[in-house]
Design a protein around this motif. Structure first.
Motif: not given
Length: 267
Positions: A17, A20, A24, A46, A48
């Motif tokens: 997590p 992220t 990107s 984000d 995900f």
């Protein structure tokens, strides 16, 4: 199961997590090559979020060299109707590799993808998924070569030509996007009932779970046939926060970046 599989490939790991923003940033600066065109999707902060919108289960792969991301790939899975039967269907997506990545890093990522497809029918992590799809531009020769590489053979069949069409976005569409309250509205209940009645006829149809997942980000469009109910429907899914299209035409030095609303679940 998947984490154990990843341990076989040095330099590759499952994304976390806290990756992220780095994911990107890498994805947004590494485009797909298509001859004179350079095509990419600009992801939001984000990374995900789009995967969570598209699929029931997903995993992102990270390739690193000296703690720098040089490769990204993602695999997702959702249930779909395949010839009338609900079946887990996987998708290989978001594959990007830096031109500066070492050859062994590239080979490791291709090998990891290949082995995942081979082993996933035995893995409960992806619901024993035995069928994976992907979309490749005809002009993207490196990607097509990677899929057919002799050292990583897969049973790969071209299903159809993939075409993307861009239309001007309807002004004010954002105002129609629902601000979701708890629960499901009556109109959405009618729409979901319509899909349940009609599902299973197409080759890779969405399921009611897909519709429920997309509805919070979508504008339902329906055609009614009087008292008989709904004759046709589709969803306009807003993904502005998750992904924007970027196209560069190299000879002219021009760049087009546009938001998009995806038409899906047409019946």
């Amino acid at each position: 199961e998947f984490a154990a599989h990843m341990a076989r490939y040095p330099g590759l790991r499952l994304a976390r997590p806290d990756d992220t923003q780095r994911l990107s940033d890498f994805f947004n600066t590494t485009a797909m090559s298509a001859g004179q065109l350079s095509i990419g999707f600009v992801r939001g902060s984000d990374f995900f979020a789009l995967l969570a919108l598209q699929a029931e289960r997903y995993a992102a792969l990270v390739c690193e060299e000296n703690d720098v991301i040089v490769g990204v790939g993602a695999l997702s899975m959702r249930h779909a109707f395949v010839r009338g039967k609900v079946t887990p269907v996987g998708y290989l997506q978001d594959l990007r590799i830096s031109p500066q990545a070492k050859t062994k890093t590239r080979l490791a990522l291709y090998a990891c993808f290949t082995e995942f497809v081979r082993q996933s029918p035995q893995w409960d992590d992806f619901r024993n998924c035995a069928l994976f799809l992907t979309a490749i531009l005809d002009e993207n020769a490196p990607a097509r070569a990677a899929l057919s590489r002799a050292s990583f053979p897969l049973e790969y069949s071209r299903l159809a030509s993939y075409k993307a069409h861009l239309w001007p976005k309807v002004p004010g569409l954002e105002k129609l996007m629902p601000t979701k309250a708890n629960g499901t509205s009556k109109s959405e209940e009618i729409l979901i009932h319509f899909y349940k009645e009609e599902l299973g006829n197409l080759a890779f149809d969405l399921t009611p779970d897909d519709i429920s997942r997309l509805l919070p980000r979508a504008v339902p469009v329906t055609v009614e046939k009087g008292e008989e109910g709904i004759a046709a429907a589709c969803l306009l899914v807003n993904t502005d926060d998750e992904r924007r299209l970027r196209v560069r035409y190299n000879p002219m030095g021009r760049t087009l970046e546009t938001a998009g609303t995806y038409i899906t679940a047409a019946r």
